[in-house]
Design an enzyme around this catalytic site. Sequence first.
Site, PDB file in Angstrom:
ATOM      1  N   ASP A  15       0.879  -1.170   0.000  1.00  0.00           N
ATOM      2  CA  ASP A  15       0.000   0.000   0.000  1.00  0.00           C
ATOM      3  C   ASP A  15       0.920   1.224   0.000  1.00  0.00           C
ATOM      4  O   ASP A  15       1.812   1.339   0.844  1.00  0.00           O
ATOM      5  CB  ASP A  15      -0.842  -0.053   1.278  1.00  0.00           C
ATOM      6  N   GLU A  33       7.839  18.698 -20.915  1.00  0.00           N
ATOM      7  CA  GLU A  33       6.738  18.013 -21.606  1.00  0.00           C
ATOM      8  C   GLU A  33       5.796  19.030 -22.215  1.00  0.00           C
ATOM      9  O   GLU A  33       5.234  18.832 -23.289  1.00  0.00           O
ATOM     10  CB  GLU A  33       5.971  17.132 -20.604  1.00  0.00           C
ATOM     11  N   HIS A  40      -4.021  23.608 -16.380  1.00  0.00           N
ATOM     12  CA  HIS A  40      -3.109  24.631 -16.928  1.00  0.00           C
ATOM     13  C   HIS A  40      -3.408  26.028 -16.395  1.00  0.00           C
ATOM     14  O   HIS A  40      -3.182  27.030 -17.075  1.00  0.00           O
ATOM     15  CB  HIS A  40      -3.107  24.613 -18.475  1.00  0.00           C
TER      16      HIS A  40
END
Length: 284
Positions: A3, A131, A247
Amino acid sequence: APDISLANVKAHLSALQTIANQNGGNRASGRPGYPASVSYVAQKLRDAGYNVTLQTCSSCAGSNQNVIAEWPQGDASQVIMLGAHLDSVSAGPGINDNGSGSASILEVALTLARENPAMAKRVRFGWWADEESGLRGSKFYVNSLPQTERTKIKTYLNFDMIGSDNWGYFVYDDVASVKAVFDEYFRTIGIQTEGDTEGDGRSDHASFKSAGIPVGGLATGAGYTKSAAQQQKWGGTAGRPFDSCYHRACDTLSNIPDTPLEKNSDAIAYALWKLAVGTSTGPD
Ligand code: PHE
Ligand code: ZN
Ligand code: ZN
Ligand code: ZN
């Protein structure tokens, strides 16, 4: 599979928020919040025993760096790679996009080191620069690999936006066998998934897919609108975007709920353990 500690994931997110606050409100590639984010992630990984490489991406804004970390166990000719972009847009701190994926795979990496299980395959993690202006960091990394190194990467798993405030559970559908691993986990916790379409070609998995590497991943949605059927399935609010701060400046720590962050972090650990942990894994 273990977990994953939600508290630890949130501590990483809090650190990224602080970095943005101290660096003009964002962590964009080419701005000072990006290298500060790199330092945070790299130091945690080094402290845990990872071999960490900072790869300068000369095609990225500010020639910023990718962080590559490999766990030095398991068959080096069979690599399972997990990645997330570490840059934000300049409009805000990027806590869901993509502090969420970055923090989650960081905590999965630290958990792997702590548990130190026998490894069938090699595990490598990547945190990508830039990115947001065209997958530049991940493209640079893939292009930097000789073909012999590319073919060693058996699967690349991408995590970009996994804590949207009006979330869904989307699983990349590029490779059915990879999608099935995530779906298997979500079935055990009673969550229905959908194939991801919003992210097609829009995050770093595309750099790997273009090179012929099998890809998978998770997302909770960006600017697309939640349908009535999706509200039935997942709760939240139909007629509103999955991430109300996509964004935007409001993509902060207070925009990110616990539930999808927790479930997706555990799903990532499940998939990683299934694909790479053990003493042997299938025909690959
Ligand atoms: N989060 C990506 C970006 O950086 C876009 C995206 C949307 C990715 C939806 C996955 C899913 O803008
Ligand atoms: Zn958990
Ligand atoms: Zn984005
Ligand atoms: Zn993103």
